[in-house]
Design a protein around this motif. Structure first.
Motif, mmCIF file in Angstrom:
data_model
loop_
_atom_site.group_PDB
_atom_site.id
_atom_site.type_symbol
_atom_site.label_atom_id
_atom_site.label_comp_id
_atom_site.label_asym_id
_atom_site.label_seq_id
_atom_site.Cartn_x
_atom_site.Cartn_y
_atom_site.Cartn_z
ATOM 1 N N ASP A 144 -9.537 -0.630 -2.595
ATOM 2 C CA ASP A 144 -8.796 0.523 -3.096
ATOM 3 C C ASP A 144 -7.678 0.150 -4.065
ATOM 4 O O ASP A 144 -7.349 0.943 -4.959
ATOM 5 N N TYR A 145 -7.086 -1.027 -3.890
ATOM 6 C CA TYR A 145 -5.913 -1.374 -4.693
ATOM 7 C C TYR A 145 -6.179 -2.460 -5.742
ATOM 8 O O TYR A 145 -5.303 -2.753 -6.545
ATOM 9 N N ARG A 200 -2.479 2.517 6.346
ATOM 10 C CA ARG A 200 -1.822 3.261 5.280
ATOM 11 C C ARG A 200 -0.716 4.113 5.915
ATOM 12 O O ARG A 200 -0.895 4.668 7.006
ATOM 13 N N ASP A 209 0.568 3.894 -3.049
ATOM 14 C CA ASP A 209 0.216 5.292 -2.787
ATOM 15 C C ASP A 209 1.264 6.252 -3.346
ATOM 16 O O ASP A 209 0.935 7.365 -3.775
ATOM 17 N N ARG A 246 0.391 7.057 5.316
ATOM 18 C CA ARG A 246 0.072 8.458 5.586
ATOM 19 C C ARG A 246 -0.805 8.626 6.824
ATOM 20 O O ARG A 246 -0.901 9.724 7.366
ATOM 21 N N TYR A 248 -0.255 9.931 -3.998
ATOM 22 C CA TYR A 248 -0.870 10.263 -2.717
ATOM 23 C C TYR A 248 0.174 10.488 -1.622
ATOM 24 O O TYR A 248 -0.138 11.043 -0.564
ATOM 25 N N SER A 278 0.837 -1.208 0.000
ATOM 26 C CA SER A 278 0.000 0.000 0.000
ATOM 27 C C SER A 278 0.870 1.254 0.000
ATOM 28 O O SER A 278 0.524 2.265 -0.632
ATOM 29 N N TYR A 279 2.017 1.186 0.683
ATOM 30 C CA TYR A 279 2.966 2.312 0.683
ATOM 31 C C TYR A 279 3.454 2.588 -0.735
ATOM 32 O O TYR A 279 3.459 3.747 -1.196
ATOM 33 N N LYS A 314 0.589 6.420 -7.087
ATOM 34 C CA LYS A 314 -0.602 7.218 -7.401
ATOM 35 C C LYS A 314 -0.420 8.699 -7.089
ATOM 36 O O LYS A 314 -1.288 9.511 -7.416
#
Length: 451
Positions: free
Chosen positions: A275-276, A152, A120, A154, A125, A116-117, A123
């Motif tokens: 989301d992914y 996540r 993101d 962030r 983000y 996920s890192y 993308k």
């Protein structure tokens, strides 16, 4: 690997001591990093090295991701990041189940957090982290590495840098969650596990409706067991000032549809796949039938995330088929009053969820299905063993449900903290008394650790 509560409380003690003695406010996360590394090294042994290699791969890949020419290098990095997880799912699970020498403990959560890192960053983000040790803590933070929830970068990195502190509010809320989790684990989950093990270990005797009762008990057990550990680890983290995400809606076991259930069950895993996987591909699958196929694929992947096996393939497909069927037939029940529709929905969902729980729990899918649709009239079934366990469970379960219902959308520690002090302390003493008098010592893994 049984989650050891002695080690857990040692982690709290050392963490509190280290944070209290460490003077640099912005670097207090070093205490949690060192403790997480030491505890993981103690538990996982040589597999610790794989985690370090993985963290370096994620860190270096994140720094250079936006410079990569074309997509092929990006997909190679993603494949490399998935390698430890695939080794664990495909090879180690079947070959080294009894070995304590080499176990990729928590690799599912580590892998998905690392991915996920990178996603993101790709993308836009997130900017690549330049502090390796902060990223390493994100990947190996002990309170969520074994059983989640997923986070996540962030959402959590800023807390590691800014929020770590010891104060009365953090300590109070943290210990409330730990106490609540201990109650659910020792009083409810461990007692429910007796019924589950009694039935599923002897399907030659317990057949027909008894298998269904076992599925119902396992459905409740899985919530109490999984959510209890999430509560405990949320509480441990809250003591240090880190607020972990909630992974369950408070009354998720009382869902009125399968869609409603999945909106509140293992929330962070579902959101990860949404989301992914689902959202990125849905722009290419715009027709309704294509979207439905994509949803089936999503649930199949969620099933196979648990284990690469036929039973979880079937389990994932049945979940998707259930939701698609609900979407098709829901408008036909719109004439019912909302309260009646909801009450009937809860009963109907529990019946369906108990059946899927049989598939989720069994080690022999064909054998359990045969036992479910058979009945051994000559077997000497001791109904009192099962009835007695449910009699023990009902009062504390009603208490848990009452608190969950009163809390609503609030986290349990926030709801308990809002009570008047005499009521709050009566509640604490009641939970402690129930744990002491009705609790059963842990004798097996937290069920979700194996995934």
């Amino acid at each position: 690997m049984v989650l050891n509560f002695t080690l857990l409380f040692l982690f709290i003690l050392l963490g509190v001591t280290g944070i209290f003695l460490f003077n640099e406010e912005k670097k207090k996360y070093h205490v949690l990093l060192i403790l997480s590394l030491l505890f993981y090294l103690f538990i996982a042994k040589i597999a610790f090295l794989i985690l370090i290699v993985f963290s370096i791969l994620v860190f270096e890949s994140g720094k250079h991701l936006h410079k990569l020419p074309g997509k092929i290098h990006y997909f190679v990095i993603i494949a490399l990041c998935l390698t430890p997880l695939l080794i664990d799912k495909i090879y180690l699970t079947s070959k080294l189940q009894t070995s304590d020498y080499f176990k990729l403990i928590g690799i599912s959560y580590v892998s998905f957090n690392g991915l996920s890192y990178l996603f993101d960053i790709k993308k836009g983000y997130l900017k690549p982290e330049t502090n390796y040790f902060l990223l390493l803590l994100y990947l190996i933070y002990l309170p969520y590495i074994f059983i989640g929830p997923l986070h996540r970068y962030r959402e959590i990195a800023g807390q590691f840098k800014e929020n770590i502190s010891l104060n009365n509010l953090n300590l109070s809320n943290g210990f409330r969650l730990v106490l609540w989790g201990l109650f659910k684990h020792f009083v409810l989950a461990q007692r429910l596990s007796i019924t589950v093990e009694t039935i599923f270990k002897d399907t030659g005797t317990y057949q027909g409706p008894y298998v269904y009762i076992g599925g119902f008990a396992f459905f409740l057990y899985l919530y109490c067991d999984f959510s209890s550990y999430v509560d405990i680890f949320q509480g441990v983290s809250q003591i240090f000032g880190i607020r972990l995400k909630s992974n369950f809606r408070n009354q998720v076991y009382a869902s009125h549809s399968r869609k409603h259930f999945w909106a509140g069950w293992h929330v962070t895993l579902n959101h990860w796949f949404r989301d992914y996987f689902f959202y990125p591909l849905s722009k290419y699958f715009r027709a309704k039938w294509q979207n439905n196929i994509l949803m089936v694929l999503t649930f199949v992947l969620i099933g196979l995330w648990h284990e690469l096996s036929i039973k979880f393939l079937v389990w994932g497909m049945l979940n998707a088929g259930w939701i698609l069927t609900e979407n098709r037939w829901r408008p036909h029940f719109a004439f019912l009053p909302n309260r009646m529709r909801e009450s009937l929905g809860i009963a109907y969902h529990i019946m369906g969820a108990s059946f899927l729980a049989i598939i989720f729990r069994t080690n022999d899918l064909a054998g359990s299905m045969q036992a479910l649709f058979s009945f051994n009239h000559s077997a000497a079934v001791d109904n009192w063993v099962i009835a007695k366990q449910f009699m023990y469970i009902i009062p504390p379960f009603v208490l848990m449900d009452y608190i969950n219902r009163k809390a609503g959308e609030k986290r349990i520690d926030e709801y308990i903290g809002s009570l008047h002090m005499p009521v709050r302390w009566c509640f604490y003493l009641s939970l402690i008394l129930l744990i002491v008098t009705m609790g059963i010592p842990t004798s097996s893994d937290a069920y979700y650790v194996r995934f």
